[in-house]
Motif scaffolding. Structure first.
Motif, PDB file in Angstrom:
ATOM      1  N   LEU A  95       5.773 -11.290   9.070  1.00  0.00           N
ATOM      2  CA  LEU A  95       5.156 -12.502   9.553  1.00  0.00           C
ATOM      3  C   LEU A  95       3.808 -12.423   9.483  1.00  0.00           C
ATOM      4  N   LEU A  96       3.215 -11.410   9.668  1.00  0.00           N
ATOM      5  CA  LEU A  96       1.690 -11.147   9.553  1.00  0.00           C
ATOM      6  C   LEU A  96       1.169 -11.751   8.253  1.00  0.00           C
ATOM      7  N   GLY A  97       2.098 -11.354   7.086  1.00  0.00           N
ATOM      8  CA  GLY A  97       1.720 -11.727   5.795  1.00  0.00           C
ATOM      9  C   GLY A  97       1.695 -13.220   5.687  1.00  0.00           C
TER      10      GLY A  97
ATOM     11  N   VAL B  18       0.567 -15.358   8.396  1.00  0.00           N
ATOM     12  CA  VAL B  18       0.011 -15.954   9.434  1.00  0.00           C
ATOM     13  C   VAL B  18      -1.425 -16.778   8.794  1.00  0.00           C
ATOM     14  N   PHE B  19      -2.222 -15.745   7.784  1.00  0.00           N
ATOM     15  CA  PHE B  19      -3.186 -16.099   7.394  1.00  0.00           C
ATOM     16  C   PHE B  19      -3.245 -17.139   6.120  1.00  0.00           C
TER      17      PHE B  19
ATOM     18  N   ARG C  79       6.653  -8.093   3.577  1.00  0.00           N
ATOM     19  CA  ARG C  79       5.175  -8.689   4.030  1.00  0.00           C
ATOM     20  C   ARG C  79       4.435  -9.184   2.823  1.00  0.00           C
TER      21      ARG C  79
ATOM     22  N   THR D  76       0.492   3.715   1.842  1.00  0.00           N
ATOM     23  CA  THR D  76       0.701   4.200   3.334  1.00  0.00           C
ATOM     24  C   THR D  76       1.352   3.047   4.145  1.00  0.00           C
TER      25      THR D  76
ATOM     26  N   ASN E 216       0.556   0.607   5.611  1.00  0.00           N
ATOM     27  CA  ASN E 216      -0.154  -0.173   6.397  1.00  0.00           C
ATOM     28  C   ASN E 216       0.371  -1.421   7.325  1.00  0.00           C
ATOM     29  N   LEU E 217       1.471  -0.671   7.777  1.00  0.00           N
ATOM     30  CA  LEU E 217       2.231  -1.677   8.705  1.00  0.00           C
ATOM     31  C   LEU E 217       1.662  -1.318  10.148  1.00  0.00           C
ATOM     32  N   LEU E 218       1.475  -2.527  10.912  1.00  0.00           N
ATOM     33  CA  LEU E 218       0.917  -2.487  12.392  1.00  0.00           C
ATOM     34  C   LEU E 218       2.025  -2.039  13.316  1.00  0.00           C
TER      35      LEU E 218
ATOM     36  N   ARG F 150      10.313  -1.062  15.526  1.00  0.00           N
ATOM     37  CA  ARG F 150       8.950  -1.082  15.316  1.00  0.00           C
ATOM     38  C   ARG F 150       8.738  -0.263  13.911  1.00  0.00           C
TER      39      ARG F 150
ATOM     40  N   PRO G 265       2.152  -1.837  16.542  1.00  0.00           N
ATOM     41  CA  PRO G 265       2.525  -2.691  17.656  1.00  0.00           C
ATOM     42  C   PRO G 265       3.404  -3.742  17.314  1.00  0.00           C
ATOM     43  N   PHE G 266       3.694  -3.877  16.336  1.00  0.00           N
ATOM     44  CA  PHE G 266       4.536  -5.144  15.887  1.00  0.00           C
ATOM     45  C   PHE G 266       5.673  -4.636  15.381  1.00  0.00           C
TER      46      PHE G 266
ATOM     47  N   GLU H 119       7.743  -9.058  12.860  1.00  0.00           N
ATOM     48  CA  GLU H 119       6.440  -9.547  13.024  1.00  0.00           C
ATOM     49  C   GLU H 119       5.476  -8.996  12.033  1.00  0.00           C
TER      50      GLU H 119
ATOM     51  N   PHE I 194       0.930  -1.203  -0.059  1.00  0.00           N
ATOM     52  CA  PHE I 194       0.151   0.056  -0.045  1.00  0.00           C
ATOM     53  C   PHE I 194       0.943   1.244   0.021  1.00  0.00           C
TER      54      PHE I 194
END
Lengths: 490, 223
Positions: free
Chosen positions: B107-109, B111-112, B156, B93, B95-97, B140, B99-100, B104, B91
């Motif tokens: 890795l979120l990429g 997880v699902f 990601r 922007t 769109n990283l989170l 972070r 808190p991670f 991490e 994206f």
């Protein structure tokens, strides 16, 4: 990285909100755990404390509950006195019902009143240590030393001696101080309103200062009768060891009328092993020593002739059978010199009254827990608006609706679990910190390390409640439109 | 067979009484491994088209097939699974989170699509090292520069080894030099993995770096 990790990280970001919600859950869970702990301990304490006290024969006056509380739990004042003859009749099987003797395992005389540094003094015989049986726990065990040597025969001999003294010169003594009728506990030391006040006060009278003139009393009591056995807690708290000298005291230290009974000072010859019952907080002395304390006599002319004013606060009786117990009850229904109190009936009745109060507290704590769960739901629900972008990003990465819902449910469950764990920990921490104070105030010793299986259910229940509270926020989260919230401007 | 095949696609939004056509594409094929830049004036539906390809949005009419899968016919759950398995998104922007950490977030990429485990972690670490963030894995997003954040976002998008990478103005928030560097990295990694890239951009220079440019304004006019 998994859904749990994502939940945990989300909670960490909103640390203040998480902490506050956790604390509110902890409050409800802690309250509930504290009530359970307290009631469990009360129940256990009362159950174990009653062991050995099958029936208590005491004065006719006063409520049976008062007699039980005074005799078993050292609480309150003795309601009055019961003649020594009653004890004799029970012990020797002379009390009959339908012309049948009532069989008892033991009948142990007890006289109560005065204290040593706050611990109650109980005058009794050595049968308290040889015969008194606490169910499976058996007779009282000694951590140190041995029982004092004052048995039934000596008590009878002592009573006869008192009777002889009474016959020889007791009349004059009684006339000088006829108001000294006693009931064994504190009220027995308060002179009746009609009491003529001698000046200066006689020995033992309020205001009397013990001095060298009291020495004759010391000498009157043989050394073998000036022995004491102390409960485990008495020994521990007062750091008493064998050979320690106990001087009974009448009245609270701040009481101007308080005075020591030097005439009945006793040497500690035995220290009982801990029982976890009020026995641990009692000091047992021979009845002779107890009755040698000035004023610890009963003026009952009809009794005085036979037993020299010797009277008791209660007789602890263990009937041999349920039928024997029934006979004992019937036998005393028509007697005027005593009544039978049944600890096994009185205490459960008392607990049922106390139980109603704890039921209210329990309901309050359930409500607190429920309100905390609603707070959890509101807190989570409100964060869903702030978290729409985070959720949209996760959805864009392939997270399914149910996975988003699970993340939120895990958060709710984690908060509830942490809150419940914290509540239980706080409860036991408070029991550890305040245990001594609670015990002092209520007589209930709380074992802070005693974890009940109910607490496991409480934690599990809180997690379920938390998850239920998380359903609405989870549903809202799972319905977050993805495309609308992927950009920060939206 | 085309990796992405779009036919008679229309997406409309209802704003007020009249429906507004957000995206309209009569015919578009993108071949496997092809790198395509989507350009066009604002409002021509570039981002909407990416969302339609990704299954984030559902078309009102027409069809989209990605790797032979008719995305427009899938249920929401199937689209989510398809997206997790087949697509990587980058994206503007990032769109990283927050808190991670960088690792991490990468890795979120996975997880699902693949769940947790050591496999994705090793791959994520390799990717981060590959883009020069080996020493920033545990930082972070707020502790990273804009260029570094976009590199994390690229990692990601690639960590679960997708067949298609969809990038929505990935260089929009960066200066030219950084943007060029990031773009080269994205294209290089995609080329190495044989991935199809569809990138929305306003910048003709960036568009020129890709194999083909598709002007959505023209496509819309044609449809």
């Amino acid at each position: 990285m998994n859904l749990f990790a994502i939940s945990a990280r989300s909670l960490r970001v909103r640390v203040l909100s998480t902490l506050l919600t956790t604390l509110s859950i902890a409050l409800g869970a802690g309250l509930l755990a504290a009530i359970w702990l307290l009631m469990g301990e009360v129940d256990r304490k009362y159950r174990t404390s009653l062991q050995g006290y099958g029936a208590i024969v005491g004065p006719k006056e006063g409520a049976p509950l008062s007699l039980v509380l005074n005799t078993v739990f050292n609480l309150g004042a003795s309601p009055g006195i019961v003649p020594l003859s009653v004890y004799e009749e029970i012990r020797e099987g002379r009390i009959r019902f339908n012309n049948r003797p009532i069989p008892v395992r033991y009948a142990i005389p007890q006289a109560r009143g005065d204290h040593y540094r706050g611990f109650p003094l109980v005058g009794t015989t050595d049968e308290m240590f040889f015969k008194f049986t606490r169910g499976d726990a058996g007779t009282l065990r000694f951590a140190k030393g041995a029982p004092f040597a004052f048995g039934h025969e000596e008590l009878m001999a002592f009573a006869k001696e008192k009777a002889r003294e009474h016959a020889e010169g007791g009349e004059a003594h009684a006339e000088a101080r006829p108001q000294t009728a006693r009931s064994g506990a504190r009220p027995d030391h308060d002179p009746p309103a009609s009491a003529p006040q001698a000046s200066p006060p006689a020995h033992g009278e309020p205001g009397h200062v013990h001095g060298p003139e009291c020495e004759h009393d010391h000498e009157a009591l043989p050394a073998r009768h000036r022995q004491a056995v102390v409960g485990a807690e008495v020994a521990r708290k007062l750091r008493i060891d064998l050979g320690y000298r106990i001087v009974p005291m009448h009245g609270a230290p701040e009481d101007p009328d308080a005075h020591e009974h030097q005439e009945a000072a006793c040497e500690v010859v035995g220290i009982l092993a801990a029982t976890g019952t009020p026995i641990d907080r009692a000091i047992y002395v021979p009845l002779a020593a107890f009755l040698a304390m000035d004023k610890h006599v009963a003026i009952r002319p009809e009794q005085a002739a036979e037993h020299g004013n010797v009277a008791l606060s209660a007789v602890v009786v263990e009937p041999r059978s349920t039928i024997a117990a029934s006979w004992l009850r019937y036998a005393f229904q028509t007697r005027m010199d005593g009544q039978v109190a049944w600890p096994g009936i009185e205490i459960p009745q008392l607990l049922s009254v106390v139980g109603s109060a704890t039921d209210v507290l329990r309901v309050v704590s359930y409500v607190v827990l429920l309100v905390a769960a609603i707070g959890l739901m509101v807190a989570l629900y409100n964060t869903m608006n702030e978290r729409r972008r985070e959720i949209a990003i996760l959805r864009s990465l392939g997270a399914r609706r149910h996975q988003i819902a699970r993340i939120v449910l895990y958060e709710a469950g984690a908060i509830a679990a942490a809150g419940a764990l914290l509540g239980v920990a706080l409860c036991h921490g408070a029991a550890w910190l305040l245990g001594a104070w609670v015990e002092h105030q209520t007589g209930v010793a709380m074992d802070w390390a005693a974890f009940s299986p109910m607490e496991g259910w409480l934690i599990l229940g809180a997690v379920v409640l938390g998850c239920v509270a998380g359903i609405a926020p989870a549903f809202k989260a799972s319905r977050t439109p993805v495309a609308d919230h992927l950009s920060p401007t939206t | 067979m085309a990796m992405i095949a779009i036919r008679n696609l229309t997406k409309t939004y209802r704003r007020g009484p009249e429906p507004v056509v957000a995206c309209s594409v009569h015919h578009l094929d993108i071949q496997p491994g092809e790198q395509v830049a989507l350009i066009g004036r604002s409002g021509t539906g570039k981002t909407t088209l990416l969302h339609l390809i990704a299954g984030i949005l559902v078309p009102d009419a027409g069809s989209i097939e990605v790797d032979g899968v008719p995305v427009h016919q899938l249920s929401e759950g199937q689209r989510d699974r398809f997206r997790a398995a087949t697509l990587g998104l980058v994206f503007q922007t990032f769109n990283l989170l927050q808190p991670f950490t960088a690792l991490e977030n990468v890795l979120l990429g996975a997880v699902f699509s693949q769940g947790g485990g050591h496999g994705p972690r090793e791959h994520a670490e390799q990717l981060l090292q590959r883009v020069g963030l080996g020493d920033r894995m545990h930082h972070r997003p707020s502790e990273l520069s804009v260029g570094q954040q976009q590199r994390v976002a690229i990692c990601r998008a690639l960590v679960h080894d997708p067949k298609v990478v969809l990038a929505d103005e990935p260089l929009g928030n960066q200066d030219k030099a950084t943007g060029r560097e990031v773009l080269q990295l994205l294209l290089e990694l995609a080329r190495e993995g044989g991935k199809t890239v569809v990138m929305v951009t306003h910048d003709p220079e960036s568009a020129a770096a890709l194999q083909r440019t598709v002007d959505l304004t023209a496509l819309r006019r044609a449809s």
